[in-house]
Design an enzyme around this catalytic site. Structure first.
Site, PDB file in Angstrom:
ATOM      1  N   SER A   9       0.843  -1.197   0.000  1.00 17.77           N
ATOM      2  CA  SER A   9       0.000   0.000   0.000  1.00 17.77           C
ATOM      3  C   SER A   9       0.878   1.247   0.000  1.00 17.77           C
ATOM      4  O   SER A   9       1.624   1.491   0.959  1.00 17.77           O
ATOM      5  CB  SER A   9      -0.897  -0.001   1.236  1.00 17.77           C
ATOM      6  OG  SER A   9      -1.572   1.243   1.330  1.00 17.77           O
ATOM      7  N   ASP A  36      -4.928   3.591  -1.975  1.00 14.45           N
ATOM      8  CA  ASP A  36      -6.120   3.937  -1.206  1.00 14.45           C
ATOM      9  C   ASP A  36      -6.509   5.371  -1.530  1.00 14.45           C
ATOM     10  O   ASP A  36      -5.843   6.317  -1.093  1.00 14.45           O
ATOM     11  CB  ASP A  36      -5.842   3.797   0.296  1.00 14.45           C
ATOM     12  CG  ASP A  36      -5.695   2.344   0.713  1.00 14.45           C
ATOM     13  OD1 ASP A  36      -6.609   1.564   0.416  1.00 14.45           O
ATOM     14  OD2 ASP A  36      -4.673   1.994   1.329  1.00 14.45           O
ATOM     15  N   GLY A 149      -3.926   4.274   7.875  1.00 16.81           N
ATOM     16  CA  GLY A 149      -3.034   3.129   7.937  1.00 16.81           C
ATOM     17  C   GLY A 149      -2.637   2.829   9.374  1.00 16.81           C
ATOM     18  O   GLY A 149      -2.894   3.598  10.299  1.00 16.81           O
ATOM     19  N   GLY A 181      -5.615  -4.331   5.653  1.00 13.64           N
ATOM     20  CA  GLY A 181      -5.641  -3.755   6.996  1.00 13.64           C
ATOM     21  C   GLY A 181      -4.961  -4.615   8.040  1.00 13.64           C
ATOM     22  O   GLY A 181      -5.389  -5.747   8.289  1.00 13.64           O
TER      23      GLY A 181
END
Length: 219
Positions: A9, A36, A149, A181
Protein backbone atom coordinates in the site's frame (compact mmCIF):
# COMPACT_ATOMS: atom_id res chain seq x y z
CA UNK A 1 -6.02 -21.81 -6.25
CA UNK A 2 -4.90 -18.40 -7.43
CA UNK A 3 -1.25 -17.45 -7.11
CA UNK A 4 -0.62 -15.34 -4.01
CA UNK A 5 -0.16 -11.65 -4.75
CA UNK A 6 1.31 -9.04 -2.41
CA UNK A 7 0.06 -5.49 -3.02
CA UNK A 8 2.13 -2.98 -1.02
CA UNK A 9 0.00 0.00 0.00
CA UNK A 10 1.61 3.23 -1.16
CA UNK A 11 -0.20 4.99 1.69
CA UNK A 12 2.78 3.82 3.79
CA UNK A 13 5.50 4.74 1.30
CA UNK A 14 8.09 7.32 2.48
CA UNK A 15 7.43 10.17 0.05
CA UNK A 16 10.78 11.80 0.84
CA UNK A 17 12.35 8.66 -0.73
CA UNK A 18 9.68 7.99 -3.34
CA UNK A 19 11.97 7.38 -6.36
CA UNK A 20 14.25 5.10 -4.34
CA UNK A 21 11.37 3.10 -2.86
CA UNK A 22 9.62 2.63 -6.21
CA UNK A 23 12.92 1.37 -7.62
CA UNK A 24 13.16 -1.15 -4.74
CA UNK A 25 9.52 -2.21 -5.29
CA UNK A 26 10.31 -2.78 -8.97
CA UNK A 27 13.03 -5.22 -7.91
CA UNK A 28 10.76 -6.97 -5.41
CA UNK A 29 8.29 -9.83 -5.86
CA UNK A 30 5.29 -7.49 -5.45
CA UNK A 31 3.05 -7.79 -8.52
CA UNK A 32 0.48 -5.13 -7.58
CA UNK A 33 0.64 -1.72 -5.91
CA UNK A 34 -2.37 -0.71 -3.82
CA UNK A 35 -3.72 2.86 -3.91
CA UNK A 36 -6.12 3.94 -1.21
CA UNK A 37 -8.03 6.86 -2.70
CA UNK A 38 -9.81 8.82 0.04
CA UNK A 39 -11.96 11.91 -0.49
CA UNK A 40 -12.39 13.25 3.05
CA UNK A 41 -16.14 12.48 2.86
CA UNK A 42 -16.58 8.72 2.68
CA UNK A 43 -13.68 8.39 5.13
CA UNK A 44 -12.15 11.11 7.33
CA UNK A 45 -8.89 11.40 5.43
CA UNK A 46 -7.66 12.70 2.05
CA UNK A 47 -5.00 10.92 0.02
CA UNK A 48 -4.27 10.59 -3.70
CA UNK A 49 -5.70 12.11 -6.83
CA UNK A 50 -5.34 10.77 -10.37
CA UNK A 51 -2.17 12.77 -11.09
CA UNK A 52 -0.27 10.85 -8.40
CA UNK A 53 -1.44 7.62 -10.04
CA UNK A 54 -0.17 8.86 -13.42
CA UNK A 55 3.25 9.39 -11.83
CA UNK A 56 3.34 5.83 -10.51
CA UNK A 57 2.16 4.52 -13.89
CA UNK A 58 5.30 6.01 -15.49
CA UNK A 59 7.77 4.56 -13.00
CA UNK A 60 6.28 1.46 -11.32
CA UNK A 61 6.20 -1.94 -13.04
CA UNK A 62 3.28 -3.35 -11.06
CA UNK A 63 -0.44 -3.44 -11.80
CA UNK A 64 -1.98 -0.41 -10.07
CA UNK A 65 -4.74 -1.62 -7.75
CA UNK A 66 -6.99 1.36 -6.94
CA UNK A 67 -9.28 1.13 -3.91
CA UNK A 68 -11.85 3.94 -4.07
CA UNK A 69 -12.90 5.10 -0.60
CA UNK A 70 -15.01 7.89 -2.04
CA UNK A 71 -18.62 9.01 -1.84
CA UNK A 72 -19.06 9.00 -5.63
CA UNK A 73 -17.27 6.00 -7.19
CA UNK A 74 -19.47 6.26 -10.30
CA UNK A 75 -17.79 9.60 -11.04
CA UNK A 76 -14.24 8.72 -10.02
CA UNK A 77 -13.80 5.15 -11.30
CA UNK A 78 -13.42 6.24 -14.96
CA UNK A 79 -11.08 9.09 -13.98
CA UNK A 80 -8.70 6.70 -12.23
CA UNK A 81 -8.97 4.11 -15.02
CA UNK A 82 -7.93 6.79 -17.52
CA UNK A 83 -5.03 7.72 -15.19
CA UNK A 84 -3.65 4.17 -15.35
CA UNK A 85 -5.48 1.91 -12.89
CA UNK A 86 -5.34 -1.78 -13.79
CA UNK A 87 -7.85 -2.77 -11.14
CA UNK A 88 -10.56 -0.66 -9.48
CA UNK A 89 -12.48 -1.68 -6.38
CA UNK A 90 -15.19 0.43 -4.77
CA UNK A 91 -17.27 0.30 -1.62
CA UNK A 92 -20.76 -1.16 -1.76
CA UNK A 93 -21.70 1.26 1.05
CA UNK A 94 -20.91 4.25 -1.20
CA UNK A 95 -23.69 3.07 -3.53
CA UNK A 96 -26.13 2.42 -0.66
CA UNK A 97 -25.51 -1.33 -1.12
CA UNK A 98 -27.78 -1.07 -4.19
CA UNK A 99 -27.20 -4.20 -6.30
CA UNK A 100 -28.30 -2.58 -9.56
CA UNK A 101 -25.99 0.44 -9.17
CA UNK A 102 -23.10 -1.79 -8.13
CA UNK A 103 -23.67 -4.11 -11.10
CA UNK A 104 -23.83 -1.16 -13.50
CA UNK A 105 -20.51 0.24 -12.25
CA UNK A 106 -18.83 -3.16 -12.46
CA UNK A 107 -19.95 -3.40 -16.10
CA UNK A 108 -18.78 0.15 -16.87
CA UNK A 109 -15.34 -0.58 -15.39
CA UNK A 110 -15.06 -3.85 -17.32
CA UNK A 111 -16.05 -2.03 -20.51
CA UNK A 112 -13.08 0.31 -19.89
CA UNK A 113 -10.78 -2.72 -19.86
CA UNK A 114 -9.80 -3.14 -16.21
CA UNK A 115 -10.23 -5.68 -13.45
CA UNK A 116 -12.89 -4.58 -11.00
CA UNK A 117 -14.67 -5.60 -7.84
CA UNK A 118 -16.33 -4.62 -4.60
CA UNK A 119 -15.15 -3.70 -1.11
CA UNK A 120 -16.99 -4.07 2.18
CA UNK A 121 -16.19 -2.44 5.52
CA UNK A 122 -15.63 -4.70 8.56
CA UNK A 123 -19.24 -4.50 9.75
CA UNK A 124 -20.91 -4.82 6.32
CA UNK A 125 -22.06 -8.40 5.61
CA UNK A 126 -20.90 -9.92 2.33
CA UNK A 127 -23.79 -12.38 1.77
CA UNK A 128 -26.21 -9.80 0.26
CA UNK A 129 -23.84 -9.46 -2.72
CA UNK A 130 -23.85 -13.14 -3.67
CA UNK A 131 -25.68 -12.41 -6.94
CA UNK A 132 -22.78 -10.17 -8.04
CA UNK A 133 -20.01 -12.72 -7.54
CA UNK A 134 -20.11 -13.82 -11.17
CA UNK A 135 -19.38 -10.21 -12.21
CA UNK A 136 -16.34 -9.48 -10.04
CA UNK A 137 -12.63 -10.10 -10.58
CA UNK A 138 -11.88 -9.35 -6.95
CA UNK A 139 -13.61 -8.97 -3.60
CA UNK A 140 -11.76 -6.83 -1.06
CA UNK A 141 -12.50 -7.45 2.61
CA UNK A 142 -11.49 -4.62 4.94
CA UNK A 143 -9.86 -5.95 8.11
CA UNK A 144 -9.67 -2.45 9.65
CA UNK A 145 -12.02 0.52 9.52
CA UNK A 146 -11.12 2.35 6.29
CA UNK A 147 -9.48 5.75 6.53
CA UNK A 148 -6.05 5.44 8.11
CA UNK A 149 -3.03 3.13 7.94
CA UNK A 150 -1.40 1.33 10.84
CA UNK A 151 -4.55 -0.10 12.48
CA UNK A 152 -4.86 -3.51 14.15
CA UNK A 153 -6.22 -6.51 12.26
CA UNK A 154 -9.86 -7.45 12.98
CA UNK A 155 -9.93 -11.25 12.99
CA UNK A 156 -13.74 -11.32 12.98
CA UNK A 157 -13.81 -10.46 9.25
CA UNK A 158 -12.22 -13.80 8.33
CA UNK A 159 -15.65 -15.46 8.41
CA UNK A 160 -16.45 -13.42 5.25
CA UNK A 161 -13.29 -14.72 3.60
CA UNK A 162 -14.24 -18.31 4.44
CA UNK A 163 -17.72 -17.74 2.96
CA UNK A 164 -16.26 -16.18 -0.22
CA UNK A 165 -13.86 -19.09 -0.68
CA UNK A 166 -16.72 -21.58 -0.24
CA UNK A 167 -18.89 -19.80 -2.85
CA UNK A 168 -15.94 -19.56 -5.23
CA UNK A 169 -15.32 -23.29 -5.02
CA UNK A 170 -19.02 -24.20 -5.20
CA UNK A 171 -19.68 -22.13 -8.32
CA UNK A 172 -16.16 -22.41 -9.81
CA UNK A 173 -15.71 -18.64 -9.87
CA UNK A 174 -12.26 -17.19 -10.47
CA UNK A 175 -12.37 -13.95 -8.45
CA UNK A 176 -9.49 -13.05 -6.16
CA UNK A 177 -10.07 -12.58 -2.43
CA UNK A 178 -8.12 -9.56 -1.21
CA UNK A 179 -7.69 -8.36 2.38
CA UNK A 180 -6.59 -4.91 3.52
CA UNK A 181 -5.64 -3.76 7.00
CA UNK A 182 -3.21 -4.82 9.71
CA UNK A 183 -1.42 -7.43 7.61
CA UNK A 184 1.91 -8.46 9.15
CA UNK A 185 3.83 -11.61 10.10
CA UNK A 186 1.34 -12.35 12.88
CA UNK A 187 -1.81 -12.01 10.77
CA UNK A 188 -1.05 -12.90 7.15
CA UNK A 189 -1.10 -16.66 7.71
CA UNK A 190 -4.60 -16.45 9.23
CA UNK A 191 -5.77 -14.55 6.14
CA UNK A 192 -4.20 -17.13 3.80
CA UNK A 193 -5.69 -20.06 5.72
CA UNK A 194 -9.15 -18.47 5.55
CA UNK A 195 -8.90 -18.18 1.76
CA UNK A 196 -7.21 -14.88 0.80
CA UNK A 197 -4.89 -14.90 -2.19
CA UNK A 198 -4.18 -11.16 -2.38
CA UNK A 199 -2.67 -9.31 0.59
CA UNK A 200 -2.49 -5.54 0.93
CA UNK A 201 0.30 -4.59 3.31
CA UNK A 202 1.47 -1.09 4.16
CA UNK A 203 3.30 -0.41 7.41
CA UNK A 204 4.82 -3.91 7.53
CA UNK A 205 6.30 -3.71 4.02
CA UNK A 206 7.83 -0.26 4.27
CA UNK A 207 9.51 -0.66 7.68
CA UNK A 208 13.00 -1.99 7.06
CA UNK A 209 13.96 -4.14 4.08
CA UNK A 210 11.09 -3.82 1.58
CA UNK A 211 12.05 -6.80 -0.62
CA UNK A 212 12.67 -9.09 2.37
CA UNK A 213 9.38 -8.08 4.00
CA UNK A 214 7.46 -8.86 0.81
CA UNK A 215 9.19 -12.27 0.56
CA UNK A 216 8.16 -13.04 4.16
CA UNK A 217 4.51 -12.62 3.13
CA UNK A 218 5.00 -15.05 0.23
CA UNK A 219 6.32 -17.89 2.41
Amino acid sequence: MNERIIAPSVLSLDYSKMTEQISILNQSKAKWLHFDVMDGHFVPNITFGPDILKGFKKSAHQLLDVHLMVTDPEKYAPIFIEAGAGCVTFHTEALDNDLQRISALLKKNHDMGVLTGIVVKPHTPIEPFESLLDQVDIVLIMSVEPGFGGQSFMESVLSKVVWLKQKKEEKQYSYRIEIDGGINLNTFQKAIEAGCDTLVAGSFVFKGDICANIEELLK
